[in-house]
Design a protein around this motif. Structure first.
Motif, mmCIF file in Angstrom:
data_model
loop_
_atom_site.group_PDB
_atom_site.id
_atom_site.type_symbol
_atom_site.label_atom_id
_atom_site.label_comp_id
_atom_site.label_asym_id
_atom_site.label_seq_id
_atom_site.Cartn_x
_atom_site.Cartn_y
_atom_site.Cartn_z
ATOM 1 N N UNK A 79 30.543 30.768 86.011
ATOM 2 C CA UNK A 79 28.940 30.169 86.780
ATOM 3 C C UNK A 79 29.069 28.872 87.275
ATOM 4 N N UNK A 80 29.441 28.015 86.193
ATOM 5 C CA UNK A 80 29.223 26.642 86.634
ATOM 6 C C UNK A 80 30.138 26.003 87.572
ATOM 7 N N UNK A 81 31.168 26.608 87.646
ATOM 8 C CA UNK A 81 32.246 26.250 88.661
ATOM 9 C C UNK A 81 32.411 27.137 90.143
ATOM 10 N N UNK A 82 31.487 28.102 89.867
ATOM 11 C CA UNK A 82 31.457 28.916 91.056
ATOM 12 C C UNK A 82 32.909 29.628 91.338
ATOM 13 N N UNK A 83 33.539 30.314 90.511
ATOM 14 C CA UNK A 83 34.832 30.830 90.339
ATOM 15 C C UNK A 83 34.695 32.099 91.062
ATOM 16 N N UNK A 84 33.713 32.746 90.713
ATOM 17 C CA UNK A 84 33.314 34.145 91.420
ATOM 18 C C UNK A 84 34.297 35.381 90.682
ATOM 19 N N UNK A 85 34.607 35.203 89.527
ATOM 20 C CA UNK A 85 35.269 36.057 88.551
ATOM 21 C C UNK A 85 34.538 37.295 88.579
ATOM 22 N N UNK A 86 35.069 38.519 88.533
ATOM 23 C CA UNK A 86 34.361 39.788 88.243
ATOM 24 C C UNK A 86 34.269 39.855 86.773
ATOM 25 N N UNK A 87 33.496 40.686 86.079
ATOM 26 C CA UNK A 87 33.433 40.855 84.652
ATOM 27 C C UNK A 87 34.743 41.150 84.132
ATOM 28 N N UNK A 88 35.540 42.133 84.716
ATOM 29 C CA UNK A 88 36.906 42.237 84.081
ATOM 30 C C UNK A 88 37.874 41.173 84.119
ATOM 31 N N UNK A 89 37.622 40.233 85.030
ATOM 32 C CA UNK A 89 38.514 39.011 85.026
ATOM 33 C C UNK A 89 37.960 37.972 84.088
ATOM 34 N N UNK A 90 36.738 37.758 83.869
ATOM 35 C CA UNK A 90 36.180 37.198 82.801
ATOM 36 C C UNK A 90 36.905 37.585 81.506
ATOM 37 N N UNK A 91 36.722 38.730 81.379
ATOM 38 C CA UNK A 91 37.296 39.379 80.021
ATOM 39 C C UNK A 91 38.914 39.130 79.906
ATOM 40 N N UNK A 92 39.606 39.290 81.099
ATOM 41 C CA UNK A 92 40.870 39.233 80.911
ATOM 42 C C UNK A 92 41.323 37.637 80.640
ATOM 43 N N UNK A 93 40.701 36.710 81.222
ATOM 44 C CA UNK A 93 40.793 35.267 80.814
ATOM 45 C C UNK A 93 40.560 34.827 79.360
ATOM 46 N N UNK A 94 39.167 35.548 78.982
ATOM 47 C CA UNK A 94 38.944 35.310 77.337
ATOM 48 C C UNK A 94 39.991 35.898 76.544
ATOM 49 N N UNK A 95 40.533 37.009 76.864
ATOM 50 C CA UNK A 95 41.660 37.743 76.110
ATOM 51 C C UNK A 95 42.632 36.757 75.880
#
Length: 105
Positions: A79-95
């Motif tokens: 959100x802060x960096x306006x990366x525009x990740x979809x939720x599944x992309x956020x999940x993949x990065x966190x994993x």
């Protein structure tokens, strides 16, 4: 029957590895997470923020201490960096971050 016995060890390894992935991150695309981290130069941002090799950003005292908070921190960066990740992309990065740095169960 012989081919079933030969396939069993591979199945056993796959099942063991699947158990190592926390339920929150089951199905996460680790290759995608690695790609997103590289493409968005997350390491460079971490170095700018904390210095050194950037690894000090992982495990700040009490800040990220659970799977949910880790995912939330990735979403905050998104959100802060306006990366525009979809939720599944956020999940993949966190994993990937959990696998490589945090190792929460």
């Amino acid at each position: 029957m012989k081919h079933l016995l030969l396939a069993f060890p591979g199945w056993l390894v796959t099942a063991a590895l699947a158990q190592d992935v926390p339920a929150l991150y089951q199905g996460a695309d680790l290759k995608l997470g690695e790609k997103l981290i590289a493409e968005n130069q997350c390491d460079a941002c971490h170095i700018r923020n904390v210095g050194g090799d950037g690894n000090a950003i992982y495990r700040p005292a009490g800040r990220v201490n659970s799977l949910g908070l880790l995912r939330g921190q990735v979403e905050a960066c998104n959100t802060t960096l306006n990366l525009a990740f979809f939720p599944e992309e956020v999940n993949s990065v966190a994993a990937v971050l959990n696998r490589d740095h945090y190792r929460f169960k």
